[in-house]
Write an enzyme that holds these catalytic residues in place. Sequence first.
Site, PDB file in Angstrom:
ATOM      1  N   CYS A 111      38.844  51.386  46.558  1.00 37.84           N
ATOM      2  CA  CYS A 111      38.254  52.687  46.892  1.00 37.84           C
ATOM      3  C   CYS A 111      39.309  53.673  47.380  1.00 37.84           C
ATOM      4  O   CYS A 111      39.097  54.871  47.357  1.00 37.84           O
ATOM      5  CB  CYS A 111      37.200  52.496  47.972  1.00 37.84           C
ATOM      6  SG  CYS A 111      37.875  51.678  49.410  1.00 37.84           S
ATOM      7  N   LYS A 137      25.821  38.858  51.935  1.00 39.99           N
ATOM      8  CA  LYS A 137      25.596  38.746  50.499  1.00 39.99           C
ATOM      9  C   LYS A 137      26.793  39.324  49.771  1.00 39.99           C
ATOM     10  O   LYS A 137      26.964  40.541  49.694  1.00 39.99           O
ATOM     11  CB  LYS A 137      24.329  39.456  50.033  1.00 39.99           C
ATOM     12  CG  LYS A 137      23.926  38.977  48.635  1.00 39.99           C
ATOM     13  CD  LYS A 137      23.135  39.993  47.844  1.00 39.99           C
ATOM     14  CE  LYS A 137      24.008  41.060  47.283  1.00 39.99           C
ATOM     15  NZ  LYS A 137      24.934  40.551  46.210  1.00 39.99           N
ATOM     16  N   GLU A 162      33.992  59.105  40.186  1.00 41.01           N
ATOM     17  CA  GLU A 162      34.775  57.893  40.440  1.00 41.01           C
ATOM     18  C   GLU A 162      34.734  57.000  39.203  1.00 41.01           C
ATOM     19  O   GLU A 162      33.661  56.651  38.722  1.00 41.01           O
ATOM     20  CB  GLU A 162      34.232  57.124  41.640  1.00 41.01           C
ATOM     21  CG  GLU A 162      35.137  55.949  42.018  1.00 41.01           C
ATOM     22  CD  GLU A 162      34.580  55.109  43.141  1.00 41.01           C
ATOM     23  OE1 GLU A 162      33.380  54.798  43.122  1.00 41.01           O
ATOM     24  OE2 GLU A 162      35.360  54.755  44.048  1.00 41.01           O
TER      25      GLU A 162
HETATM   26  O1  TXE Z   1      29.236  48.122  44.046  1.00 38.49           O
HETATM   27  P1  TXE Z   1      27.706  48.025  44.183  1.00 38.49           P
HETATM   28  P2  TXE Z   1      30.097  47.319  43.026  1.00 38.49           P
HETATM   29  C1  TXE Z   1      32.299  51.570  43.996  1.00 38.49           C
HETATM   30  C2  TXE Z   1      32.907  51.881  42.684  1.00 38.49           C
HETATM   31  C3  TXE Z   1      32.339  50.817  41.791  1.00 38.49           C
HETATM   32  C4  TXE Z   1      30.929  50.814  42.305  1.00 38.49           C
HETATM   33  C5  TXE Z   1      30.247  49.552  41.877  1.00 38.49           C
HETATM   34  O2  TXE Z   1      32.397  53.123  42.263  1.00 38.49           O
HETATM   35  O3  TXE Z   1      32.299  51.209  40.425  1.00 38.49           O
HETATM   36  O4  TXE Z   1      31.067  50.894  43.719  1.00 38.49           O
HETATM   37  O5  TXE Z   1      30.959  48.477  42.488  1.00 38.49           O
HETATM   38  C6  TXE Z   1      24.899  44.980  46.388  1.00 38.49           C
HETATM   39  N1  TXE Z   1      20.220  46.637  47.691  1.00 38.49           N
HETATM   40  N2  TXE Z   1      33.079  50.726  44.844  1.00 38.49           N
HETATM   41  O6  TXE Z   1      29.306  46.791  41.861  1.00 38.49           O
HETATM   42  O7  TXE Z   1      26.976  47.960  42.898  1.00 38.49           O
HETATM   43  C7  TXE Z   1      25.674  44.295  45.276  1.00 38.49           C
HETATM   44  O8  TXE Z   1      25.034  43.089  44.888  1.00 38.49           O
HETATM   45  C8  TXE Z   1      21.119  45.913  48.392  1.00 38.49           C
HETATM   46  C9  TXE Z   1      33.753  51.324  45.962  1.00 38.49           C
HETATM   47  O9  TXE Z   1      30.822  46.321  43.867  1.00 38.49           O
HETATM   48  O10 TXE Z   1      27.405  49.121  45.102  1.00 38.49           O
HETATM   49  C10 TXE Z   1      27.009  44.063  45.951  1.00 38.49           C
HETATM   50  O11 TXE Z   1      26.966  42.907  46.766  1.00 38.49           O
HETATM   51  N3  TXE Z   1      22.335  45.555  47.914  1.00 38.49           N
HETATM   52  C11 TXE Z   1      33.829  50.326  47.061  1.00 38.49           C
HETATM   53  C12 TXE Z   1      27.158  45.314  46.824  1.00 38.49           C
HETATM   54  O12 TXE Z   1      25.852  45.860  46.962  1.00 38.49           O
HETATM   55  C13 TXE Z   1      22.653  45.977  46.669  1.00 38.49           C
HETATM   56  C14 TXE Z   1      34.416  49.022  46.599  1.00 38.49           C
HETATM   57  C15 TXE Z   1      28.043  46.363  46.186  1.00 38.49           C
HETATM   58  O13 TXE Z   1      27.521  46.592  44.891  1.00 38.49           O
HETATM   59  C16 TXE Z   1      21.777  46.737  45.866  1.00 38.49           C
HETATM   60  C17 TXE Z   1      33.689  48.548  45.455  1.00 38.49           C
HETATM   61  C18 TXE Z   1      20.511  47.072  46.433  1.00 38.49           C
HETATM   62  N4  TXE Z   1      19.605  47.771  45.756  1.00 38.49           N
HETATM   63  C19 TXE Z   1      33.024  49.382  44.630  1.00 38.49           C
HETATM   64  N5  TXE Z   1      22.400  46.992  44.673  1.00 38.49           N
HETATM   65  C20 TXE Z   1      34.672  50.745  48.248  1.00 38.49           C
HETATM   66  N6  TXE Z   1      34.424  51.897  48.859  1.00 38.49           N
HETATM   67  O14 TXE Z   1      35.523  49.961  48.670  1.00 38.49           O
HETATM   68  C21 TXE Z   1      23.602  46.388  44.736  1.00 38.49           C
HETATM   69  N7  TXE Z   1      23.765  45.767  45.925  1.00 38.49           N
END
Ligand code: TXE
Length: 480
Positions: A281, A172, A383
């Site tokens: 990240c 996903k 962050e």
């Molecule tokens: O991550 P999210 P996002 C961090 C950074 C950023 C934050 C949000 O702080 O601001 O994450 O980024 C899915 N059950 N990083 O929006 O929200 C969602 O649909 C299952 C660091 O990308 O965590 C997406 O596919 N899945 C990071 C995935 O999780 C769920 C790089 C990531 O979403 C869910 C990117 C749930 N309840 C962001 N809720 C790194 N370390 O590289 C959301 N998702």
Amino acid sequence: MLKIENFIDGEFKSSINEEFLDNYNPATGEKVGEISSSGPRDVEKAVKAAEDAFFGWSSLSMDERINWLEKIGDALEAKKEEIAKVESLDTGKPISLARRVDANRSITNFRFFAQFAKNQEAQIFEMNDATNYVHRKPVGVVGLITPWNLPLYLLTWKIAPALVMGNTIVAKPSELTPLTANLFAKTLQEIDFPKGVFNIVHGLGPSAGQAILEHPNVKAISFTGGTQTGRIVAKIAAPLFKKLSLELGGKNATVILNDADILQAAKGAAKAGFTNSGQVCLCGSRILIDESIADDFTKHLIEEIEAMKVGNPQEEDTDIGSVISPQHLEKVESYIQLALEEGGEILTGGNRPKLDKVNSNGAFLMPTLISGLDIKSRTATEEIFGPVVTLHTFKGDEEAIKMANSTDYGLAGSVWTSDLQRGKEFSKQIDTGIMWVNTWLHRDLRTPFGGVKNSGVGREGGQWSLSFFSEMTNICVKND
Ligand code: TXE
């Protein structure tokens, strides 16, 4: 208008509820398409397809699966420019970055794991009267949930090792960036990749993502995303005893010691702080500078930042594109507001650029450097994940180590010095999974990638990926 549907059992089909989410180009604010908004019933279909394909895929020899990885790598190579364009459109990142980093690494991920799997040696442990053979088997159906900052790069980083170890996949991607995952699925169709081995369910995290976490037949979850979401993933997956890999957020320090090459360090710190508009990240979102060289370094750092071209990501010479969405832009700007309230001083940036009409509705922010904040301020410990970097001075290595370790994250960092041994010794004191000395984002894919504390659990890369995507049986044979 693009209509992005789920990819299940080798076919594109809309979610059962026929619902869609809008998909936008963040650099123009325009709607570019719609993606299926799936739920548990769609995940059930995808898991069933992955289960039905599992026997056929896992019974292939390692060499046959390696051949497939090489074919996928070649097919992606042929589409490198298209991948770069689509990724840039979906994320707002500069086309040059999408080509150099996202497209190239997506291809490399397949070629690297094909080569790495080829070179794997059998693990045998001899006793005086018996021989132990470590036999590796696939986990089964695995769930891959990935973020919006490096969409295809991070998805393929998981797909390649999962496939080569004989697993089948339900993936996903982030609902904000579905396009290159869709392009990847189309590529698999074109090369007649076995149906059902790789499946995509598009949609929101709490509905489509959560259904993958909860599905009893999904035996492992590899997640990359925010720490907050990582907690939700862990809470659901842990009691089901699923294998779990969590690559989460970071608040990484770029540390400039008093004997650093100031110009080299200023360039390195600017690159680490603002690549992909700080939406990696591994970005160095805190710069720690020895007070004895702070004035000279800061002058060069500001020059490097102000030389960056902010604008249309489709132009080859653009260095900084848009951030991922207007909502994320507001989140990042709220941290600039917070920084001022916490006593910070903006040294450059902090405002939205004036751009041509095509990008006037895009989510752009000038690269921003803020000094004068306490190392324990919220701005310097939370962050932000945008083009905002804080600058702090220290006196001596001991204080630098303390400051570098002063957040709840522990993913990565870099240290700049003319004494490499000093840099290595300094790095050992930093509580992160990765440290670079006089460089940043220089990657050997055989090395362990991941962090500690709120940056996650587990490591990806080389043998760590192959181990995560396999189960071991130790077979002890008594010698007669
Ligand atoms: O991550 P999210 P996002 C961090 C950074 C950023 C934050 C949000 O702080 O601001 O994450 O980024 C899915 N059950 N990083 O929006 O929200 C969602 O649909 C299952 C660091 O990308 O965590 C997406 O596919 N899945 C990071 C995935 O999780 C769920 C790089 C990531 O979403 C869910 C990117 C749930 N309840 C962001 N809720 C790194 N370390 O590289 C959301 N998702």
